[in-house]
Design an enzyme around this catalytic site. Structure first.
Site, PDB file in Angstrom:
ATOM      1  N   GLU A  76       0.979  -1.268  -0.137  1.00 52.68           N
ATOM      2  CA  GLU A  76       0.095   0.064   0.045  1.00 52.68           C
ATOM      3  C   GLU A  76       0.859   1.407   0.042  1.00 52.68           C
ATOM      4  O   GLU A  76       1.446   1.892   1.018  1.00 52.68           O
ATOM      5  CB  GLU A  76      -0.864   0.123   1.176  1.00 52.68           C
ATOM      6  CG  GLU A  76      -1.831   1.271   1.462  1.00 52.68           C
ATOM      7  CD  GLU A  76      -2.568   1.427   2.547  1.00 52.68           C
ATOM      8  OE1 GLU A  76      -2.806   0.371   3.444  1.00 52.68           O
ATOM      9  OE2 GLU A  76      -3.664   2.126   2.667  1.00 52.68           O
ATOM     10  N   LYS A 109      -2.626  -2.164  -2.832  1.00 53.39           N
ATOM     11  CA  LYS A 109      -3.684  -1.326  -2.170  1.00 53.39           C
ATOM     12  C   LYS A 109      -3.464   0.004  -2.388  1.00 53.39           C
ATOM     13  O   LYS A 109      -2.381   0.548  -2.444  1.00 53.39           O
ATOM     14  CB  LYS A 109      -3.671  -1.541  -0.781  1.00 53.39           C
ATOM     15  CG  LYS A 109      -4.831  -0.660   0.080  1.00 53.39           C
ATOM     16  CD  LYS A 109      -5.430  -1.140   1.371  1.00 53.39           C
ATOM     17  CE  LYS A 109      -5.973  -0.528   2.172  1.00 53.39           C
ATOM     18  NZ  LYS A 109      -6.911  -1.010   3.189  1.00 53.39           N
TER      19      LYS A 109
HETATM   20  P1  13P Z   1      -9.254   4.210   4.679  1.00 50.42           P
HETATM   21  O1  13P Z   1     -10.349   3.414   3.925  1.00 50.42           O
HETATM   22  O2  13P Z   1      -9.905   4.674   5.919  1.00 50.42           O
HETATM   23  O3  13P Z   1      -8.446   4.992   3.843  1.00 50.42           O
HETATM   24  O4  13P Z   1      -8.502   3.054   5.423  1.00 50.42           O
HETATM   25  C1  13P Z   1      -7.914   1.842   4.747  1.00 50.42           C
HETATM   26  C2  13P Z   1      -6.272   1.714   5.284  1.00 50.42           C
HETATM   27  O5  13P Z   1      -6.355   0.491   5.385  1.00 50.42           O
HETATM   28  C3  13P Z   1      -5.589   2.553   5.133  1.00 50.42           C
HETATM   29  O6  13P Z   1      -4.326   2.124   5.253  1.00 50.42           O
END
Ligand code: 13P
Length: 347
Positions: free
Chosen positions: A177, A219
């Site tokens: 991510e 992600k």
């Molecule tokens: P949000 O959907 O609140 O952005 O969180 C997702 C997430 O796991 C961020 O690391």
């Protein structure tokens, strides 16, 4: 490396009609969210709230996986069943957030690096033995005057790639991510350009570190104008830019793509996902991995009436229905539902 196991898990995570619940807020993030709804934040209230989410009837049909923070990973239902077993019995894959938060990148004002690599092999072994099938590591990229720098992107993509390979050696699918933050005054053009560049560096580095791409999941944020830019979020534009940057910069053999909500209003997060799905087919399975967009109304309802958990479960069930409809591009367009939008760096 057991590539077939990794590929199978990645496929399950992004299977049609399912998505991922990110319930991996750190205790510090929970503190802020619980403060905002006037509930004391303790180990037990965090457990009670997570139990509401996990025990929502039918959630197992909507959720391919749930991501936990370490504390929740070891917690149990009120009747003493470990959450891990509860999910396993329902066919929901168990995920664990393994980065240990953000630190300043010395010499680079305004930029951050995620940490936790040194202890990762030992921690991953422990989580794997206790049933984890996938993991998540979040890095953040902030857009601003003269940032992000190549050094910041390089340092973060290096860490993400090392993390991914360590996971795969333990049969755990890494969700990588590199969150390009919504905070800022930048334009959508700028966000799209930064994201394309981050993806190029990320996948070049992942290949160099011998990560098996079909056994890994990205992600990502959507391409949005900065929250303080004064520019509107126009669903069709977000979808067009997001699909373009993904199709041009993400290898087609990757195991899947999931979105974070990133502090968007909940209605925007669903509308945008719906429009992205509508623009398919995409080379990978595409779905949500939301925290705030799924949970904010649930948290409010739970906090407002903790004596009646069924009401909060009902709200969560409705949120999941919206999210699932959006993954197929069949959701009815919604107005923006207000949520308490928090800073992207808080998670
Ligand atoms: P949000 O959907 O609140 O952005 O969180 C997702 C997430 O796991 C961020 O690391």
């Amino acid at each position: 490396m057991q590539t077939h196991i990794l590929e199978e898990t990645a496929k399950q995570l992004v299977a049609p009609g399912k998505g991922i619940l990110a319930a991996d807020e750190s205790s510090a993030s929970c503190q802020k969210r619980f403060d905002s709804v006037g509930v004391e934040c303790t180990e037990e209230t965090r457990r009670e709230y997570r139990e509401v989410l996990l025990t929502t009837p039918g959630s197992e049909h909507a959720l391919s996986g749930v991501i936990f923070f370490d504390e929740t990973y070891w917690q149990t239902t009120a009747s003493g069943k470990p959450f891990r077993e509860f999910l396993k019995e329902r066919g929901v894959l168990l995920g664990i957030k393994v980065d240990q938060g953000l630190v300043d990148l010395p010499g680079f004002p305004g930029e951050k690096l995620s940490q936790g690599l040194d202890s990762l092999p030992e921690r991953i072994t422990k989580y794997h033995t206790a049933g984890a099938k996938f993991a998540k590591w979040r890095s953040v990229i902030q857009i601003g005057p003269d940032i992000p720098t190549e050094e910041c992107i390089g340092a973060n993509t290096f860490v993400l790639s090392r993390y991914a390979r360590i996971c795969q050696d333990h049969e755990i699918v890494p969700i990588v991510e590199p969150e390009v933050l919504f905070d800022g005054t930048h334009t959508s053009d700028c966000a799209e350009e930064v994201m394309g560049h981050v993806f190029d560096m990320l996948f070049r580095t992942m290949r160099a570190f011998r990560v098996h791409l079909p056994g890994a999941v990205l992600k990502t944020s959507m391409v949005l104008p900065g929250k303080n830019s004064g520019l509107p979020i126009v669903t069709e534009e977000v979808a067009t830019r997001t699909v373009r940057v993904l199709h041009e910069h993400v290898p087609s053999e990757l195991g899947g793509v999931v979105f974070l909500s990133g502090g968007q209003m909940s209605g925007d997060a669903f509308n945008n996902l719906n429009a992205i799905a509508k623009m398919g087919p995409h080379p990978w399975g595409v779905t949500f991995s939301y925290s705030r967009a799924l949970q904010d109304p649930v948290l409010k309802q739970w906090a407002g009436n903790r004596g009646d958990k069924e009401l909060a479960k009902h709200v969560f069930s409705r949120q999941l229905d919206r999210a699932i409809a959006a993954t197929s591009g069949n959701m009815k367009r919604e107005g923006s539902h207000d949520t308490f939008v928090t800073s992207g760096q808080d998670l």
